[in-house]
Design an enzyme around this catalytic site. Sequence first.
Site, PDB file in Angstrom:
ATOM      1  N   GLY A 542     120.689  70.723 -59.663  1.00 61.75           N
ATOM      2  CA  GLY A 542     119.713  70.844 -59.891  1.00 61.75           C
ATOM      3  C   GLY A 542     119.053  69.492 -61.311  1.00 61.75           C
ATOM      4  O   GLY A 542     120.058  68.274 -60.786  1.00 61.75           O
ATOM      5  N   GLU A 543     118.106  69.514 -61.916  1.00 58.04           N
ATOM      6  CA  GLU A 543     118.044  68.540 -63.033  1.00 58.04           C
ATOM      7  C   GLU A 543     117.285  67.152 -62.336  1.00 58.04           C
ATOM      8  O   GLU A 543     117.140  66.397 -63.234  1.00 58.04           O
ATOM      9  CB  GLU A 543     119.247  68.385 -64.155  1.00 58.04           C
ATOM     10  CG  GLU A 543     119.524  69.724 -65.084  1.00 58.04           C
ATOM     11  CD  GLU A 543     120.948  69.789 -65.653  1.00 58.04           C
ATOM     12  OE1 GLU A 543     119.930  67.943 -65.683  1.00 58.04           O
ATOM     13  OE2 GLU A 543     121.530  70.203 -66.234  1.00 58.04           O
ATOM     14  N   GLY A 544     117.335  67.474 -61.463  1.00 59.53           N
ATOM     15  CA  GLY A 544     117.288  66.223 -60.134  1.00 59.53           C
ATOM     16  C   GLY A 544     117.885  65.321 -59.706  1.00 59.53           C
ATOM     17  O   GLY A 544     118.596  63.581 -59.907  1.00 59.53           O
TER      18      GLY A 544
END
Length: 585
Positions: A542-544
Amino acid sequence: MRTLVLGGIRSGKSAYAEQIISARGDAVRYLATAATPATGDPDWASRIDAHRDRRPSTWTTVESADVAGALRSNPATPTLVDDLGSWVTTYLDEIGGWDAPTVDLSSRTADLCSALAATTGDVVVVSPEVGLSLVAPTPAGRRFQDELGAVNAAVAAVCDRVVLLVAGRVVELDDAETVSVVAEAPSRAIDHEPEPTAVASPPEPSTPAHTPSPHTPDAAPSTVGDHHDAADEFDIVPSPDHTIGDEARGRHMILTKPAGSLGRLEEISIWASACQGVCPPAPFAHPTVVVFAGDHGVAHAGVSAYPPEVTGQMVANILSGGAAVNVLARQAGVAVRVEDIGVDADTDESVRRFKVRRGCGDLRTTDTLTAAETNAALANGRAIADELIDSGADLLIAGDLGIGNTTPAAVLVGTITDTEPVVVVGRGTGIDDAGWIRKTAAIRDGMRRARAVSRSPIALLAAVAGADLTAMAGFLAQAAQRRTPVVLDGLVVTAAALVAEDLAPGAAQWWIAGHRSAEPAHSIALQHLALEPVLEFSMRLGEGSGALTAVPIVQAAVATLASMATFGDSGVSERSAEAASTGRR
């Protein structure tokens, strides 16, 4: 959120209502409409005592038939009203109105509905469904049915959600075919005493109990109306410029390479050129990743390998530059922004400007957001996109941060794509087999609730998404409406993208999938959006992070189309007619 819970005797309606209101924290007011009688009915007294014993010690109990007055006295406190059947019978008992056809409850009912509509805290109202409750076939019984039926219909009209409990099973009732119900006054005098409306001690409903976080108050939306008056209104999104796309495709045919030899790089560059509306395209000068952070009530059900407090700690880690998103963004030349949309912690003031509330409801048993909070989150997501685009961002990335957030994401994917819960469940942060079983059950329960509103993207977000995913959906839809391309990340972002495409049809044409996550629901969502990922690295952080890893490839694709020489410019001979006919260089 105002919820009406209907059901027959021992249907589970009271226990279900208690679970809904429990998700709003410890400061709950229990408004009992039936007090313990002084003498004469030991069974009734024991039932009421059982209800008292079951309620948490932190709840405040108010025994009053003046429900409207109690609601107005403190409209912000989460309140459980149990029940309207006793409210009707108590009033008729007090005024001796059972055999008085001229007694009209309509003004009292209207006053109750007015008080309900004015509340700012969550309210759950319990009432017997007259068709399922035991009512004596007497004039008094018919009077009770008439009056309570009218009250239920009036209260349902001002509630955001109406559910029916049958044998502990929850049935969502939408308002697509609501009819007007008017109580008919009895045509003759009533000589019999009414049958009491029992407040039963029901069995536990099939949905699991939720232990709320002590740090999850039912906070009012912080920025409702600050950015958009109608957050849920999106236009159909125009396509990227297909004429420019065809021009870019033609340019690839005259670059110093065999046609199609750069594979996906050519497809990506054509997409970028069409999005920019110019050929050749320009390198993306100001790409920006926004990490949407939020906590989820379902995280307390053991669906993650990490405790919920990690979300707030990771927000601080990103602000200090120590997270994976920071490292990958620096490598790719991407600016980083983190926004606390619904973190159940006190984060730095710099990231709280668009915060909607702390945490959210447990999607297994209750809506994650109120209607006002849902609109606020959508509006704030749109405002974030507008701010970045107005300041020059030309390529956007959405990232996610929140313990337990793959559970609502899987619920959204399973609901929208009509996929079974066991197919969409994944390991998330690395849960063990027991955690996987708990997560599967949570997704099943969430999807059971979500299916009732699956055709309404706004209602679906309110039911199961939470503030962070809702803001993300608004962000993605608004970026497309502003004709700004987006690189999607993993499961959570793509789940929000599914809803964004429903909110703003055509938005998906402005997105490219950065990678394929190891989460099974991600592949299902990508297929539904007809997006082919750039990378397949089995990432699930996640987090980009996956999208950021793909950004250099996107930039490389643009550079090839923009900077490579053509055959005519370089003096390189084009392939011969014989090679063209045989497919060789």
